[in-house]
Design an enzyme around this catalytic site. Structure first.
Site, PDB file in Angstrom:
ATOM      1  N   ARG A 106      52.347  12.375  -2.731  1.00 61.20           N
ATOM      2  CA  ARG A 106      51.820  13.554  -2.039  1.00 61.20           C
ATOM      3  C   ARG A 106      52.881  14.642  -1.926  1.00 61.20           C
ATOM      4  NH1 ARG A 106      50.610  13.056   3.388  1.00 61.20           N
ATOM      5  NH2 ARG A 106      49.962  15.205   3.111  1.00 61.20           N
TER       6      ARG A 106
ATOM      7  N   LYS B  98      57.276  21.583  -0.668  1.00 64.56           N
ATOM      8  CA  LYS B  98      55.892  21.198  -0.375  1.00 64.56           C
ATOM      9  C   LYS B  98      55.362  21.939   0.846  1.00 64.56           C
ATOM     10  CE  LYS B  98      53.397  17.308   1.739  1.00 64.56           C
ATOM     11  NZ  LYS B  98      53.167  17.990   3.036  1.00 64.56           N
ATOM     12  N   ASN B  99      56.147  21.990   1.903  1.00 63.87           N
ATOM     13  CA  ASN B  99      55.670  22.571   3.150  1.00 63.87           C
ATOM     14  C   ASN B  99      55.614  24.096   3.116  1.00 63.87           C
ATOM     15  OD1 ASN B  99      55.270  20.071   4.322  1.00 63.87           O
ATOM     16  ND2 ASN B  99      57.292  20.007   5.267  1.00 63.87           N
TER      17      ASN B  99
ATOM     18  N   ARG C  60      47.003  14.906  15.609  1.00 64.83           N
ATOM     19  CA  ARG C  60      47.344  16.275  15.242  1.00 64.83           C
ATOM     20  C   ARG C  60      46.086  17.134  15.369  1.00 64.83           C
ATOM     21  NH1 ARG C  60      50.972  16.412   9.877  1.00 64.83           N
ATOM     22  NH2 ARG C  60      49.389  15.089   8.974  1.00 64.83           N
TER      23      ARG C  60
ATOM     24  N   CYS D   9      48.229  12.545   6.503  1.00 60.58           N
ATOM     25  CA  CYS D   9      48.889  11.298   6.880  1.00 60.58           C
ATOM     26  C   CYS D   9      48.517  10.874   8.300  1.00 60.58           C
ATOM     27  CB  CYS D   9      50.403  11.467   6.795  1.00 60.58           C
ATOM     28  SG  CYS D   9      51.049  11.369   5.119  1.00 60.58           S
TER      29      CYS D   9
ATOM     30  N   ASP E 254      60.009  14.973  10.069  1.00 61.12           N
ATOM     31  CA  ASP E 254      59.845  14.459   8.715  1.00 61.12           C
ATOM     32  C   ASP E 254      61.057  13.660   8.249  1.00 61.12           C
ATOM     33  OD1 ASP E 254      57.308  15.403   8.337  1.00 61.12           O
ATOM     34  OD2 ASP E 254      57.864  17.100   7.074  1.00 61.12           O
TER      35      ASP E 254
END
Length: 417
Positions: free
Chosen positions: A396, A21-22, A120, A115, A304
């Site tokens: 997600r 995903k990242n 951030r 999220c 994470d």
């Protein structure tokens, strides 16, 4: 709606780990840097990819998805106003700033979302863009950015090794005029993959995986076909289920870049057997406590994975201490774990976990992507039935997570009631 987990099972089987995903989200942003088509093999079917997909299509891009191959044709992209609602749903949309500024010299974008794990701000991104000659004006909840001519290469020092700011700066610098040297850059594997992807497109970049990245701007980039790496946090999630519930699972994933994850599994009492393209995780005893662990930028233990670790340590035989150094709201999951019987105290960014004999099933709610995964781990470790609500957070980042949990021995289903 919720995910229902009947806890108490042991793990067993073989599991192929999804694409990262990242990694895929910045690669999707990078596809806007060329008029040629790009394709990404092994792309996970997750809601974050779908959200990014919709944003790119709204700009004029054309995307197809078949058998986990995501193909992007950005030749028709011309609109550079990114203000639709999806921008507020996915933080990675901010990466489209660097790509659009590099190719078109302008972009208007709503503040990105994602999220709610803490502050951030995108100040680091904006500082880098301004240093490259971009004028940025704030209009209500939008950022209007433009540059006369091509962006200009320069020296940039990030105040913190932010992954997103590093990626955005690299994207912007790839088509800039002159050289850009980025100091205090993030070193995550996802940065390395983005650089390798861009290099195959024709970019001139070196230093990935270090704190100093040098980009020599080029005038044009080409389309490419790319095989996506596996998702290291997805691996860690399922491996934590093995650590907490016992059993043995073989994961199809390259062990490269997983040193800290394997180290933490060893500390928890797991036996890890590593091959070129697989890792077997085995847990036969009780979970061991970890006296002290803190999160940090790569190569430290990833933020994470912090919520995932809290869930497993809840049943460790002893006291563990966890310090969160990246996002201040990661401990929002604690109240939900406490409803399942966990004994966790925290002040500010430090948590103390005193292991309990058992967790019990409960109705709990995810507050972000990784907290949702942590609750699935806790539910699998608990006695009785749990329902994890607000499961959309989990989707997600995790492809077919219910089916994958079933595949390795758990009793899980989607509860539509």
């Amino acid at each position: 709606m919720a995910i229902e987990v009947n806890g108490g099972s042991h793990t067993s089987g073989i599991l192929k780990i999804q694409g990262s995903k990242n990694s895929v989200l910045p690669l999707m942003a990078a596809s806007l840097l060329t008029e040629d088509g790009t394709s990404i093999e092994g792309c996970p079917d997750i809601s974050d990819v779908r959200a990014m997909w919709e944003v790119i299509e709204a700009l004029g891009g054309v995307i197809t998805y078949e058998e986990q191959r995501l193909s992007i044709d950005a030749s028709g992209v011309g609109k550079v106003e990114i203000c639709q609602d999806k921008v507020r749903d996915i933080r990675a949309s901010v990466l489209l700033m660097g790509a659009c500024l590099a190719r078109f010299g302008q972009v208007t974008i709503a503040y990105p979302g994602g999220c709610s794990i803490g502050k951030r701000p995108i100040d680091f991104h904006l500082q880098a863009f301004r240093a490259m000659g971009v004028t940025i004006e704030e209009e209500q909840e939008r950022l209007v950015c433009h540059c006369d001519g091509r962006l200009r290469g320069c020296d940039i020092r990030l105040p913190f090794p932010s992954v997103g700011a590093t990626e955005n700066t690299i994207l912007a610098a790839s088509l800039a005029e002159g050289d850009t040297t980025l100091y205090n850059a993030a070193r995550e594997p996802e940065i390395v993959e983005l650089v390798c992807f861009l290099r195959r497109m024709g970019a001139k970049i070196k230093g990935e995986g270090t704190a100093c990245i040098h980009v020599q701007g080029v005038s044009k980039l080409n389309g490419v076909s790319w095989k996506l790496s596996e998702d290291r946090i997805a691996f860690l999630t399922y491996a934590m289920m093995v650590a907490g519930c016992g059993g043995e699972v073989s994961f199809q994933i390259s062990p490269q870049y997983l040193n800290k994850e394997l180290w933490i599994l060893d500390k928890l009492g797991c036996q890890c057997s590593v091959g070129n393209d697989h890792i077997t995780v085995k847990q036969m005893g009780s979970v061991r406590p970890i006296h002290y662990i803190r999160t940090g930028p790569y190569p430290e233990y990833p933020t994470d994975g912090q919520s995932l670790l809290l869930a497993v340590l809840s049943k460790a035989h002893g006291v563990s201490n966890v310090e969160e150094m990246v996002f201040e709201n990661r401990f929002r999951v604690v109240s939900q774990l406490q409803q399942m019987g966990a004994n966790i105290d925290y002040v500010s960014n430090r948590a103390q976990v005193t292991g309990v004999t058992l967790l019990h099933g409960a109705d709990v709610s995810a507050t972000d992507l990784r907290s949702g995964a942590a609750l699935l781990i806790a539910a699998a470790m608990a006695e009785g039935v749990s329902h994890i609500h607000k499961e959309h957070y989990i989707y997600r980042g995790y492809e077919a997570i219910v089916e994958n949990m079933i595949q390795i021995g758990f009793c899980v289903r989607r509860n539509e009631d």
